[in-house]
Write a protein that holds these residues in place. Structure first.
Motif, PDB file in Angstrom:
ATOM      1  N   GLN A  58      -8.246   5.398   3.901  1.00 52.50           N
ATOM      2  CA  GLN A  58      -8.096   3.948   3.709  1.00 52.50           C
ATOM      3  C   GLN A  58      -6.630   3.528   3.632  1.00 52.50           C
ATOM      4  O   GLN A  58      -6.332   2.343   3.584  1.00 52.50           O
ATOM      5  N   LEU A  59      -5.736   4.504   3.605  1.00 50.44           N
ATOM      6  CA  LEU A  59      -4.295   4.223   3.551  1.00 50.44           C
ATOM      7  C   LEU A  59      -3.591   4.942   4.695  1.00 50.44           C
ATOM      8  O   LEU A  59      -2.774   5.838   4.477  1.00 50.44           O
TER       9      LEU A  59
ATOM     10  N   GLN B 146       0.836  -1.190   0.000  1.00 50.48           N
ATOM     11  CA  GLN B 146       0.000   0.000   0.000  1.00 50.48           C
ATOM     12  C   GLN B 146       0.883   1.258   0.000  1.00 50.48           C
ATOM     13  O   GLN B 146       1.916   1.278   0.657  1.00 50.48           O
ATOM     14  N   PRO B 147       0.449   2.301  -0.708  1.00 53.16           N
ATOM     15  CA  PRO B 147       1.244   3.538  -0.725  1.00 53.16           C
ATOM     16  C   PRO B 147       0.964   4.400   0.513  1.00 53.16           C
ATOM     17  O   PRO B 147       0.390   5.478   0.437  1.00 53.16           O
ATOM     18  N   ARG B 148       1.330   3.878   1.675  1.00 51.83           N
ATOM     19  CA  ARG B 148       1.069   4.591   2.917  1.00 51.83           C
ATOM     20  C   ARG B 148       2.017   5.781   3.069  1.00 51.83           C
ATOM     21  O   ARG B 148       3.212   5.662   2.821  1.00 51.83           O
TER      22      ARG B 148
ATOM     23  N   PRO C 248      -1.011  -5.034   5.126  1.00 51.64           N
ATOM     24  CA  PRO C 248      -1.292  -3.831   4.338  1.00 51.64           C
ATOM     25  C   PRO C 248      -0.890  -3.991   2.871  1.00 51.64           C
ATOM     26  O   PRO C 248       0.222  -3.662   2.484  1.00 51.64           O
ATOM     27  N   LEU C 249      -1.793  -4.538   2.077  1.00 46.72           N
ATOM     28  CA  LEU C 249      -1.498  -4.721   0.660  1.00 46.72           C
ATOM     29  C   LEU C 249      -2.737  -4.455  -0.177  1.00 46.72           C
ATOM     30  O   LEU C 249      -3.844  -4.395   0.329  1.00 46.72           O
ATOM     31  N   LEU C 250      -2.515  -4.276  -1.468  1.00 49.39           N
ATOM     32  CA  LEU C 250      -3.594  -4.120  -2.443  1.00 49.39           C
ATOM     33  C   LEU C 250      -3.482  -5.272  -3.424  1.00 49.39           C
ATOM     34  O   LEU C 250      -2.439  -5.447  -4.053  1.00 49.39           O
TER      35      LEU C 250
END
Length: 199
Positions: free
Chosen positions: A85-86, A27-29, A99-101
């Protein structure tokens, strides 16, 4: 604005990070926090590797390409997310979700004729694919984007006809073991014959 971030396959040690129809991105956190507003949407752009350079960022929501455009134009957009959501940090209480898409994770898209727009449909071929994140405002105008990922190739199943089942292909160790066992079997047979003859 170009953000110096490159999407990549998750570093978590998971089974099925890449399959024949899906792959899992980290995820682009904390990547878009300073640029995204309350009404902004973070989109994932998926393109065939050779079509990524031809992708033009849409200027309105009506121009956002849905999954069927992958087969005709080589790219589409999916997984619209809001900034909340991130989160930068895991929620309090410690969730167990990684934490992945997962791209291509909704097989219902193929069965549903009235599929929702921007459905996360299983990917149709091994690729390779490239992805990037695109931040858009409430009107659908682009605000910022990440770099394109490196090419991501999906796993390919083997055709049953291509699997080599010929028993002659054996390793050196297997040949040595087979030779020793054959020799022992021959010695036992000779000993048995000698014992029978002696009687």
């Amino acid at each position: 604005e170009l953000i110096p971030y490159t999407p990549q396959i998750t570093a978590w040690d998971l089974e099925g990070k890449v399959t024949a129809t899906t792959f899992s991105l980290e995820q682009p956190r904390c990547v878009l926090d300073g640029l995204a507003g309350v009404a902004s949407t973070i989109w994932l752009v998926v393109a065939f590797s050779n079509a990524s350079r031809d992708f033009q960022n849409p200027q309105t929501r009506a121009e956002i390409p849905a999954f069927p455009r992958l087969l005709t134009e080589g790219h589409y957009m999916t997984l619209p997310l809001s900034l909340d959501q991130l989160p930068c940090q895991d929620p309090a209480g410690g969730g167990r979700d990684v934490p992945l898409l997962r791209v291509g994770n909704d097989p219902g898209c193929l069965a549903d004729l009235l599929q929702p727009p921007y459905c996360n449909s299983p990917l149709p071929s091994p690729g390779p694919y490239r992805v990037k994140f695109l931040l858009m405002d409430a009107r659908g105008s682009p605000q910022a984007e990440t770099r394109w990922s490196d090419p991501i190739a999906l796993h390919q199943g083997k055709s049953p006809a291509s699997i080599d089942t010929w028993p002659g292909r054996r390793s050196g160790g297997m040949i040595v073991i087979t030779s020793i066992l054959s020799s022992l079997a021959s010695l036992l047979l000779l000993a048995f014959l000698a014992a029978s003859t002696a009687r």
